[in-house]
Design a protein around this motif. Sequence first.
Motif, PDB file in Angstrom:
ATOM      1  N   ASP A  39       0.897  -1.185   0.046  1.00 23.07           N
ATOM      2  CA  ASP A  39       0.011   0.108  -0.179  1.00 23.07           C
ATOM      3  C   ASP A  39       0.911   1.259   0.110  1.00 23.07           C
ATOM      4  N   ALA A  43      -3.749   8.983   1.519  1.00 27.07           N
ATOM      5  CA  ALA A  43      -5.219   9.051   1.164  1.00 27.07           C
ATOM      6  C   ALA A  43      -5.613   9.933   0.138  1.00 27.07           C
ATOM      7  N   ALA A  45      -5.990  11.152  -3.833  1.00 28.61           N
ATOM      8  CA  ALA A  45      -6.401  10.457  -5.272  1.00 28.61           C
ATOM      9  C   ALA A  45      -5.078  10.046  -6.103  1.00 28.61           C
ATOM     10  N   ASP A  48      -3.993   6.752  -4.787  1.00 28.62           N
ATOM     11  CA  ASP A  48      -4.902   5.524  -5.290  1.00 28.62           C
ATOM     12  C   ASP A  48      -4.696   5.196  -6.689  1.00 28.62           C
ATOM     13  N   GLU A  49      -4.445   6.156  -7.676  1.00 28.04           N
ATOM     14  CA  GLU A  49      -3.995   5.999  -9.159  1.00 28.04           C
ATOM     15  C   GLU A  49      -2.804   5.280  -9.143  1.00 28.04           C
ATOM     16  N   PHE A  51      -1.468   3.266  -6.932  1.00 27.36           N
ATOM     17  CA  PHE A  51      -1.832   1.988  -6.478  1.00 27.36           C
ATOM     18  C   PHE A  51      -2.366   1.204  -7.345  1.00 27.36           C
ATOM     19  N   THR A  52      -3.340   1.518  -7.909  1.00 30.29           N
ATOM     20  CA  THR A  52      -4.244   0.894  -9.064  1.00 30.29           C
ATOM     21  C   THR A  52      -3.232   0.516 -10.106  1.00 30.29           C
TER      22      THR A  52
END
Length: 165
Positions: A39, A43, A45, A48-49, A51-52
Amino acid sequence: MEIMLAYDHSRNARIALDAIQQMFGPLKPSVTLVSVVEDIGSATAGADELFTEQYQDQKTSVENAAAELMAAGFEAKVMLAEGDARKMILRATEEQQPDLLVMARHSHQPDNGPLGFIAKKLDAIAEEFDHMTFGSVSAFLARRVKCPILIIPTHVPATSIQAAE
């Protein structure tokens, strides 16, 4: 025979994948490739991108490695996990109870790519930090897994791996 391979598509993981094929080829064991995406720890965005993207890249690479094993006559499956690699691989061995865990030993050889020279310098710093705080992944697992563990040396020159790819 059930073998579990810790796999992240790094140069070292490729060496371990090749070693399994060479060492256990005649036995054609079942191989579970366990791949852990750590991870990002943010937090935002953007995190998140990132990580994806990392998750998808790692998923694709581990599925390709499993396909390579299957093409060579091995039974292979993939386990993807999210979190701390040490803990997730340990958990996978506890759940799957393989006959053998195979992983590559850390080395100072960077992966190929445009940032390889930077990775080599950062790698030395990260390894020192790892040993000061909690030890390497292989050292952590060697002390805790209940199955035998085979740690593959990774002193193979990068040119040999490039030729194989």
